[in-house]
Design a protein around this motif. Structure first.
Motif, PDB file in Angstrom:
ATOM      1  N   HIS A  28       0.870  -1.179   0.000  1.00 35.93           N
ATOM      2  CA  HIS A  28       0.000   0.000   0.000  1.00 35.93           C
ATOM      3  C   HIS A  28       0.909   1.232   0.000  1.00 35.93           C
ATOM      4  CE1 HIS A  28      -3.430  -2.589   1.361  1.00 35.93           C
ATOM      5  NE2 HIS A  28      -2.417  -3.261   1.906  1.00 35.93           N
ATOM      6  N   PHE A  29       0.800   2.035  -1.032  1.00 33.09           N
ATOM      7  CA  PHE A  29       1.671   3.194  -1.162  1.00 33.09           C
ATOM      8  C   PHE A  29       1.015   4.437  -0.567  1.00 33.09           C
ATOM      9  CE2 PHE A  29       3.221   0.526  -4.703  1.00 33.09           C
ATOM     10  CZ  PHE A  29       4.557   0.466  -4.340  1.00 33.09           C
ATOM     11  N   THR A  30       1.805   5.195   0.191  1.00 32.53           N
ATOM     12  CA  THR A  30       1.326   6.486   0.677  1.00 32.53           C
ATOM     13  C   THR A  30       1.329   7.481  -0.478  1.00 32.53           C
ATOM     14  OG1 THR A  30       3.569   7.168   1.299  1.00 32.53           O
ATOM     15  CG2 THR A  30       2.242   6.062   2.981  1.00 32.53           C
ATOM     16  N   PRO A  31       0.549   8.551  -0.392  1.00 31.63           N
ATOM     17  CA  PRO A  31       0.590   9.567  -1.457  1.00 31.63           C
ATOM     18  C   PRO A  31       1.971  10.220  -1.526  1.00 31.63           C
ATOM     19  CG  PRO A  31      -1.347   9.856  -0.050  1.00 31.63           C
ATOM     20  CD  PRO A  31      -0.458   8.869   0.630  1.00 31.63           C
ATOM     21  N   THR A  32       2.319  10.755  -2.668  1.00 37.07           N
ATOM     22  CA  THR A  32       3.580  11.468  -2.794  1.00 37.07           C
ATOM     23  C   THR A  32       3.600  12.663  -1.844  1.00 37.07           C
ATOM     24  OG1 THR A  32       2.657  12.793  -4.594  1.00 37.07           O
ATOM     25  CG2 THR A  32       3.887  10.812  -5.207  1.00 37.07           C
ATOM     26  N   SER A  33       4.787  12.981  -1.346  1.00 39.76           N
ATOM     27  CA  SER A  33       4.984  14.112  -0.416  1.00 39.76           C
ATOM     28  C   SER A  33       4.141  13.960   0.846  1.00 39.76           C
ATOM     29  CB  SER A  33       4.642  15.449  -1.108  1.00 39.76           C
ATOM     30  OG  SER A  33       5.380  15.612  -2.284  1.00 39.76           O
ATOM     31  N   SER A  34       3.951  12.739   1.301  1.00 39.00           N
ATOM     32  CA  SER A  34       3.123  12.491   2.496  1.00 39.00           C
ATOM     33  C   SER A  34       3.791  11.484   3.413  1.00 39.00           C
ATOM     34  CB  SER A  34       1.726  11.993   2.090  1.00 39.00           C
ATOM     35  OG  SER A  34       1.062  12.907   1.262  1.00 39.00           O
ATOM     36  N   SER A  35       5.072  11.703   3.684  1.00 36.57           N
ATOM     37  CA  SER A  35       5.797  10.762   4.538  1.00 36.57           C
ATOM     38  C   SER A  35       5.221  10.716   5.952  1.00 36.57           C
ATOM     39  CB  SER A  35       7.276  11.145   4.596  1.00 36.57           C
ATOM     40  OG  SER A  35       7.438  12.457   5.106  1.00 36.57           O
TER      41      SER A  35
END
Length: 363
Positions: free
Chosen positions: A285-292
């Motif tokens: 499951h990938f987090t959104p970009t720029s959302s660490s």
């Protein structure tokens, strides 16, 4: 017999009072408490009962009764907090409002933000008065916070996916937050560290000697707080694949594995995709970009940095890696999971609030 309660104070507004209340309630720079009190009075002026106003504004009935009575007794001045014991006020409400408005809506000619000295000169008050006003309204012009908005077209779907795993993890499965802390430097000071003594803090030189870098691969179990860690000198898909093999060995065979990862290229190479296809119990499951910030292992990395790396002294990479392994071992002896409380809707609502405050955001 009809039930009778405490009679409500009759509240009638003048045109000037109504205009002032509407202005204070709408002004985005008003304090939330003052804006709420203004809305209470405006609703009471329509003839609504305290109960109806409380239900409409989401407050307690006794809160409505108190501010209704305060306004009837003291009018507009009654909406401010009660004065504290002491001498008479020397600063008027108009002067306070001027300071707050100027702080929030203007900047000085020769700077990007106000200081107590420049604001005091601008409005003719003392620096201590400006400091008190800013402290009362929570204004800190000298501070700035940073943020970054994700441009991921699947932002909403990914937020709901990841937060759903935190709040309602699937049965017979582990949820692991996975990431790499890269470029961890082994730093040695150019002179020995002087230990802390009574009345004197620990002292160290500002310069240092670099002893090399390493990378920590970590997987945080969101349910237990335990961490699976593996250290490599390089950060490539090859090393990430080795870490996946390590996870596969340590997680019991009967459990599915849900990995929460960021969008690093090392997580999406053909070799990684083939490995995941060959191990169907793994779900990425990938987090959104720029959302660490959405990946809980980042919070654990912050603890590692604060408690071990930042003030550590390491002459070489081997010494650094040994301390990291020991810290992970100590953590796993008494792990503490992070408790996620925000729902996806609350996160998205907060984001919408930011967008409304950004001119020309397009949202």
């Amino acid at each position: 017999m009809a039930r009778t309660g405490r009679p409500k104070a009759e509240l009638v507004l003048t045109d000037d009072e109504r205009e002032t209340l509407n202005r204070w309630a709408r002004r985005r720079t008003s304090s939330q408490a003052l804006a709420l009190r203004c809305r209470i009075v405006l609703e009471c002026a329509t003839g609504a009962s305290n109960r109806d106003v409380a239900a409409l504004l989401g407050v307690e009935e006794h809160t409505v009764s108190r501010w209704r009575a305060r306004f009837v007794r003291d009018r507009l001045e009654g909406l401010t907090d009660e004065p504290r014991p002491g001498g008479p006020r020397k600063i008027t409400d108009a002067q306070v409002e001027e300071v707050v408005v100027k702080t929030l809506e203007t900047t000085p000619k020769d700077a990007t933000h106000w200081s107590t000295r420049s604001m005091a000169k601008e409005v003719g008050l003392s620096q201590s008065a400006i400091t008190r006003i800013w402290r009362t309204f929570g204004l800190k012009p000298h501070l700035v916070d940073t943020f970054k908005l994700s441009k991921d077209p699947q932002y909403i779907e990914k937020v709901r996916d990841v937060v759903g795993l935190y709040l309602a993890p699937p049965e017979h499965a582990l949820v692991l937050c996975v990431d790499e802390k890269t470029q961890i430097q082994a730093l040695d000071r150019s002179a020995p560290v002087l230990p802390m003594m009574p009345g004197m803090p620990e002292r160290r030189t500002h310069d240092y000697v670099r002893g090399g870098v390493t990378t920590l691969f970590a997987a945080l179990n969101t349910a237990t707080g335990e961490v699976i860690g593996q250290i490599h000198r390089r950060h490539r898909a090859v090393e990430f694949k080795k870490f996946l093999v390590r996870i596969d060995k340590e997680v019991p065979a009967g459990l599915d594995v849900h990995l929460i990862c960021d969008n690093a290229s090392t997580h999406k190479t053909p070799a990684i995709q083939r490995w995941l296809t060959a191990h169907p119990r793994f779900h990425v499951h990938f987090t959104p970009t720029s959302s660490s910030w959405l990946n809980q292992v980042e919070r654990w990395f912050a603890l590692l940095t604060d408690k071990q790396i930042r003030r550590g002294v390491h002459r070489n990479v081997q010494s650094l890696e040994k301390d990291i392994r020991n810290w992970i071992k100590t953590w796993n002896e008494d792990p503490k999971p992070f408790v996620w409380t925000k729902t996806a809707d609350e996160i998205l609502e907060r984001l919408a609030g930011y967008l409304k405050r950004i001119p020309d955001s397009g949202h």
